[in-house]
Design a protein around this motif. Structure first.
Motif, PDB file in Angstrom:
ATOM      1  N   ASN A 214      27.549  57.392 -11.233  1.00 45.57           N
ATOM      2  CA  ASN A 214      27.873  57.988 -12.533  1.00 45.57           C
ATOM      3  C   ASN A 214      27.071  57.302 -13.621  1.00 45.57           C
ATOM      4  O   ASN A 214      26.590  56.175 -13.434  1.00 45.57           O
ATOM      5  CB  ASN A 214      29.375  57.861 -12.794  1.00 45.57           C
ATOM      6  CG  ASN A 214      30.179  58.747 -11.848  1.00 45.57           C
ATOM      7  OD1 ASN A 214      29.925  59.942 -11.751  1.00 45.57           O
ATOM      8  ND2 ASN A 214      31.123  58.148 -11.134  1.00 45.57           N
ATOM      9  N   PHE A 215      26.913  57.988 -14.725  1.00 48.43           N
ATOM     10  CA  PHE A 215      25.988  57.533 -15.765  1.00 48.43           C
ATOM     11  C   PHE A 215      26.613  57.709 -17.141  1.00 48.43           C
ATOM     12  O   PHE A 215      27.509  58.533 -17.319  1.00 48.43           O
ATOM     13  CB  PHE A 215      24.699  58.375 -15.754  1.00 48.43           C
ATOM     14  CG  PHE A 215      24.066  58.545 -14.413  1.00 48.43           C
ATOM     15  CD1 PHE A 215      24.518  59.519 -13.545  1.00 48.43           C
ATOM     16  CD2 PHE A 215      23.042  57.718 -14.007  1.00 48.43           C
ATOM     17  CE1 PHE A 215      23.947  59.686 -12.287  1.00 48.43           C
ATOM     18  CE2 PHE A 215      22.468  57.864 -12.762  1.00 48.43           C
ATOM     19  CZ  PHE A 215      22.911  58.861 -11.895  1.00 48.43           C
ATOM     20  N   LEU A 216      26.058  56.994 -18.113  1.00 50.56           N
ATOM     21  CA  LEU A 216      26.303  57.296 -19.527  1.00 50.56           C
ATOM     22  C   LEU A 216      24.940  57.280 -20.209  1.00 50.56           C
ATOM     23  O   LEU A 216      24.014  56.598 -19.738  1.00 50.56           O
ATOM     24  CB  LEU A 216      27.204  56.230 -20.174  1.00 50.56           C
ATOM     25  CG  LEU A 216      28.628  56.141 -19.639  1.00 50.56           C
ATOM     26  CD1 LEU A 216      29.313  54.909 -20.193  1.00 50.56           C
ATOM     27  CD2 LEU A 216      29.420  57.366 -20.018  1.00 50.56           C
ATOM     28  N   GLY A 217      24.836  58.012 -21.292  1.00 50.44           N
ATOM     29  CA  GLY A 217      23.535  58.016 -21.981  1.00 50.44           C
ATOM     30  C   GLY A 217      23.676  58.420 -23.435  1.00 50.44           C
ATOM     31  O   GLY A 217      24.644  59.066 -23.821  1.00 50.44           O
ATOM     32  N   SER A 218      22.692  58.043 -24.229  1.00 50.03           N
ATOM     33  CA  SER A 218      22.672  58.456 -25.642  1.00 50.03           C
ATOM     34  C   SER A 218      22.590  59.958 -25.723  1.00 50.03           C
ATOM     35  O   SER A 218      23.204  60.588 -26.567  1.00 50.03           O
ATOM     36  CB  SER A 218      21.445  57.862 -26.342  1.00 50.03           C
ATOM     37  OG  SER A 218      21.471  56.476 -26.232  1.00 50.03           O
ATOM     38  N   ASP A 219      21.760  60.550 -24.876  1.00 47.64           N
ATOM     39  CA  ASP A 219      21.831  61.989 -24.671  1.00 47.64           C
ATOM     40  C   ASP A 219      21.415  62.237 -23.231  1.00 47.64           C
ATOM     41  O   ASP A 219      21.030  61.312 -22.524  1.00 47.64           O
ATOM     42  CB  ASP A 219      20.989  62.769 -25.693  1.00 47.64           C
ATOM     43  CG  ASP A 219      19.498  62.582 -25.530  1.00 47.64           C
ATOM     44  OD1 ASP A 219      18.804  62.549 -26.533  1.00 47.64           O
ATOM     45  OD2 ASP A 219      19.031  62.462 -24.384  1.00 47.64           O
TER      46      ASP A 219
END
Ligand code: AGP
Length: 639
Positions: A214-219
């Motif tokens: 799983n990931f998170l990102g600014s966009d």
């Protein structure tokens, strides 16, 4: 959690913004994911960059001032161990200069915790004093390190109290309750390998859902290489990602939900497509950007259908004023749209710079329709203005190019432009797409309120549908304007003149040149020339003139021809953008660049393009980085 199947979380961040988490079930090492994400997101800000991972030895971190390439060099010289949990960050400095020390991540809890941050923590001084009194010390000038210190302190307190379970999430919930301002925080702790926790308020953060990662990102462009399944988050939310789980709560631990969406463009779209720069690619994307924004906007009967416009028709019928809120290029798009909306809908339309709007005690009420134009959907000035307008009872429509961003989420309705990812800091295709979307909104209102018949709307839609091919014609014949830009690399200043819808185009042309070539450029209304600016004209002064069509109303053409004669008589080098066939200007122009004919109100979708190409060519001839101009960031997420 932990080392289940050897899969843990890693994460990345960009421009002092969001973060991500990835459990490398697919065998991606955390650092690979983080660095790829930072590379894709570096355009959002690039004063410094850093990463932190959880390895067998605990938290390990590297960070460097300057562009991402400096961090790459640092990692080559002093590699990090392989890990499945990590965070990374590129920074656009707010608190504290762009130094190694001030770069993120910041460590706390005796180096056992790493944190990265976007935004501004407005009560950091108070928190810093409180933590210092409790014996904490700080080595940087940043508000971020204070947030890290607070989080580490709360984590340690929970641990010392014998608390069990996911202490990092609980500590971040408590920390976010204390923070004031705008922030996205992302943290890892060596006690919890496989866990990345993030919290957001007024600042972008989006989740990427993978298979065993799983990931998170600014966009979404940060994790587009790994997944296209994304989840947008709400305000004041905490998200905890592990290899197999994404758990969302509010700042008090109450479970919450995000909204899943599919990212409809691929990694290639975010690459340069064979062009020398994103800037050049995106200028050439413009036929598609306009075409895609128009796509599917009318039904078989020719009625306009704006499906994302979820505002009751009765409210739209009762609107007695429109206020456009935007900044920079987006504000110029609003200024262009104003001419069309007032002409079609007969609704008074004001265009306000977002950062000025709420401080001038504006007259806004439930009969005001606010149109918030933002490519990124994260511009803090515009977000705060939208909030203010809504508090005054106005309905808000966002015109935005970034799915899942904050401004659309906080608006009553959204009209997405479909320009695709705009990576270059200087906006081009988003500008044309914004004008197109604003025209669609204007036509929709005219249809709803009966100002225009269906056949009249169909005529305008047909004219709009012809625009992409006309833009392509300009792009296919751009050699002369490119050569002119390169020839003018040593110009110290360039003035831009326009009238009617050409006036905001002149302003936008000047902004492009300022942003890309770092030279003085000023756009102004041609009619204003004799009221002062003509004093600037001297021998050899380049002046770009956006000429109205000869078929424009009120003989605007003749008036601007007079302006060209006036400046030419005083030594100006006149560069005229004119409609094909308009040979009347040639006698007074050093250079004429023709664009295809179009109805007056649609001309900006064409006359802007040569100005973009001119600015790009001039800046390229100076050897500047046209994708990441100095001092700028793609999304200004601080006020
Ligand atoms: C445009 O070239 C600039 N990068 C800048 O003026 C930009 O238009 C402005 O910051 C607004 O950004 P937004 O559209 O993302 O809100």
């Amino acid at each position: 959690m932990g080392r289940d199947h050897g899969r843990e979380s890693s994460a990345f961040d960009a421009v002092a913004e969001a973060a991500g988490g990835e459990s490398a079930g697919a065998g991606h090492g955390a650092l690979d994911v983080v660095m790829e994400g930072l590379r894709r997101l570096e355009y959002r800000g690039y004063d410094s960059a850093g990463v932190a991972v959880i390895s067998e030895q605990g938290i390990e971190s590297r960070k460097k001032a300057g562009k991402l390439s400096n961090l790459v060099g640092e990692l080559a010289a002093d590699p990090l161990p392989r890990s499945m949990t990590g965070i990374g960050h590129t920074r656009w400095a707010t608190h504290g200069g762009p130094t190694d020390q001030n770069a993120h991540p910041h460590l706390a809890d005796e180096g056992r915790l790493a944190l990265i941050h976007n935004g501004i923590i407005e009560n950091y001084a108070e928190l810093k004093a409180e933590l210092t009194d409790q014996g904490l010390t700080f080595v940087s000038d940043t508000d971020t390190e204070v947030a890290a210190g607070l989080l580490g302190h709360l984590y340690r307190t929970l641990r010392d109290q014998g608390a069990e379970g996911d202490l990092l999430t609980r500590a971040l919930q408590q920390a976010c309750q204390r923070l004031e301002g705008a922030f996205t925080l992302l943290a890892i702790h060596e006690d919890q390998p496989g866990t990345v926790v993030a919290g957001r308020r007024n600042s972008p953060l989006v989740v990427g859902l993978g298979e065993g990662e799983n990931f998170l990102g600014s966009d979404v462009s940060g994790f587009i290489d790994f997944t296209r399944r994304a989840v947008e988050l709400g305000q004041d939310q905490i998200v905890t990602i592990t290899p197999d789980d994404v758990v969302i709560s509010d700042f008090y631990g109450t479970p919450a939900e995000g909204t899943e969406f599919h990212v409809d463009w691929d990694a290639a779209a975010a690459e340069k497509g064979g062009f020398a720069s994103f800037m050049e690619k995106e200028i050439h994307d413009q036929p598609d950007a306009v075409g895609q924004t128009l796509l599917g906007r009318s039904d078989t009967a020719g009625n306009l259908v704006l499906d994302e416009l979820r505002i009751d028709e009765s409210i739209l019928r009762s609107v007695d004023k429109i206020v456009v809120l935007a900044c920079g290029t987006s504000a110029y798009a609003g200024q262009v749209a104003k001419y069309a909306i007032e002409h079609w809908c007969r609704i008074p339309t004001e265009v306000e710079l977002s950062h000025e709007f709420r401080y001038r005690d504006p007259i806004v009420n439930e009969k005001t329709l606010v149109v918030a134009i933002s490519q990124s959907g994260e511009t803090m000035d515009t977000l705060m203005a939208v909030r203010y307008a809504r508090e005054q009872g106005a309905k808000v429509v966002a015109i935005c190019n970034t799915n899942g961003s904050t401004i659309p989420r906080e608006s009553d309705a959204v009209l997405y432009t479909h320009a695709g990812p705009e990576i270059a800091v200087a906006s081009t295709k988003a500008f044309l797409a914004q004008i197109t979307a604003a025209y669609l909104l204007g036509l929709y209102l005219a249809q709803l309120r009966g100002n225009k018949y269906r056949d009249e709307i169909a005529d305008v839609m047909a004219d709009l549908a012809a625009i992409p091919a006309k833009i392509q014609t300009i792009l296919d014949n751009a050699d002369t304007i490119k050569a002119l830009g390169a020839d003018m690399a040593n110009a110290k200043s360039v003035l831009f003149l326009g009238r009617h819808v050409g006036f905001p185009v002149a302003m936008e042309g000047a902004l492009k040149l300022k942003e890309l070539a770092y030279i003085h450029a000023e756009g102004f209304a041609a009619g204003e020339l004799k009221h002062g600016p003509i004093a600037l004209i001297e021998q050899g002064q380049p002046v770009v003139v956006v000429m109205p069509s000869q078929s424009a109303r009120d003989s605007l053409h003749a008036k601007v021809v007079s302006n060209v004669q006036e400046i030419r008589a005083r030594g100006a080098i006149t560069i005229v953008i004119a409609e094909e066939g308009d040979t009347s200007v040639e006698a007074y122009s050093e250079h004429v660049f023709y664009v295809p004919a179009s109805p007056t109100l649609l001309a900006p979708l064409l006359t802007t393009v040569p100005l973009q190409i001119f600015a790009l060519a001039l800046a390229s001839a100076k050897g500047y980085d046209v994708d990441q101009p100095r001092n700028l960031a793609k999304s200004v997420t601080v006020e």
